[in-house]
Design a protein around this motif. Structure first.
Motif: not given
Length: 264
Positions: A184-209
Motif C-alpha cells: 500500500v502506498c504511503v501518502p507523500n512518500q519519498t525516495g531515499v539516497e545512500e550517504i557516505d558510511f564505512d561499514t568497517g565501523r560496525l560492531a555488535p551491541v554488547r548486551r546488558a540487563s
C-alpha cells in the motif's frame, strides 16, 4: 540464529548490490520512517531462520507489519561514532509473512540531538540514517538477503519533535495504517539516497540487563523513582485534541518536581 553483519557485507554485495547507509532524499519531520516491502522468494520451501541486523546514525525502532521486532528502546545506544557504530540483531523467523513491510523509525538520540551541559546539538552528525539487512534461510538452503539501498522509501511519522533532554511531541492524528501494510502506498512518500558510511565501523551491541540495579519506580503519577533506569509506561483515554504533559528528570528539584536541567 545470530550472524555478524560485518561478515555478511560481502555476500550482500554479491547478491543485491552494496549494503548502504540510507537517508530520506528530501526534508521530512523530526522522526522519518524508512520502509521496504519484502516478498519471500518462492520455490524453496518454508522459512527455517530469519535474522534482522540493524543500526542507525541516530536511534531506530524496527517493525515488521507494524509490530516491533524487539523490546529494546533507543537502539543502538550511545557509541564513539568516530570509531564504531553498534548494531543489533533480532531473530524474526516467526515474524515474516509472504509479504511483509519492514520499517525503520529514526530519532535524534545522542548522534543528532541535544547532548552535553551546554545543550549542544548535532555533536556527531547533521543527518539521520539507517543501515539494515534481513537474512532469510529456506528449507532447501537458499538464502534471500534484503538490505538498505536506493530501492527503499521514506515518509514522515507522527513524531513532531524528539530529543533525549527535551522530550518528544507526538500527534497521533498523523498515524497512518499504511505504515504497517505491505503493498500500500504511503501518502507523500519519498525516495531515499545512500550517504557516505564505512561499514568497517560496525560492531555488535554488547548486551546488558534491561534495567540498572536499584529500586523500581513506583506506579503513582508523581513520584520519586529512587535509583532506577528505564522508561515510564502509561495508559490513558484521550479525546481528539487532548495532550499529556509531563516531565522526567535525573533528580528531584526543591519542591519535589523533576529537575528539568538534569533530565536524561
Amino acid at each position: 540464529m545470530t550472524v555478524s553483519l560485518d561478515a555478511l557485507v560481502q555476500g550482500v554485495n554479491q547478491c543485491i548490490g552494496a549494503l548502504g547507509m540510507i537517508a530520506p532524499d528530501g526534508p521530512l519531520d523530526a522522526s522519518p520512517i524508512l520502509f521496504k516491502d519484502v516478498e519471500l522468494a518462492g520455490g524453496h520451501g518454508s522459512v527455517v531462520s530469519a535474522s534482522l541486523h540493524a543500526s542507525a546514525l541516530g536511534i531506530f525502532e524496527a517493525r515488521l507489519n507494524g509490530v516491533s521486532v524487539g523490546p529494546d528502546l533507543m537502539s543502538p545506544g550511545w557509541s564513539a561514532y568516530q570509531w564504531r557504530l553498534r548494531y543489533r540483531s533480532y531473530d524474526v523467523t516467526d515474524r515474516l509473512d509472504q509479504s511483509t513491510r519492514l520499517t525503520l523509525s529514526l530519532g535524534n538520540g545522542w548522534f543528532h540531538g541535544t547532548l552535553g551541559w551546554e545543550g549542544q546539538r548535532h555533536s556527531y552528525g547533521t543527518r539521520l540514517g539507517a543501515i539494515a539487512q534481513l537474512e532469510v534461510t529456506f528449507e532447501d538452503g537458499y538464502q534471500q538477503l534484503i538490505a538498505t539501498d536506493r530501492s527503499w522509501s521514506a515518509c514522515a511519522s507522527d513524531v513532531l519533535e524528539n530529543d533525549l533532554y527535551n522530550g518528544q511531541t507526538i500527534d497521533a492524528r498523523l498515524r497512518r495504517p499504511e505504515w504497517a501494510t505491505p503493498g500500500v502506498c504511503v501518502p507523500n512518500q519519498t525516495g531515499v539516497e545512500e550517504i557516505d558510511f564505512d561499514t568497517g565501523r560496525l560492531a555488535p551491541v554488547r548486551r546488558a540487563s534491561d534495567c540498572a540495579s536499584g529500586d523500581r519506580a513506583p506506579t503513582s503519577t508523581d513520584t520519586e523513582a529512587g535509583r532506577w533506569s528505564g522508561h515510564r509506561r502509561l495508559r490513558a483515554e484521550l479525546g481528539r485534541l487532548d495532550a499529556i504533559p509531563g516531565a522526567w528528570g535525573a533528580r528531584a528539584g526543591h519542591h519535589g518536581a523533576a529537575c528539568r536541567s538534569a533530565r536524561r
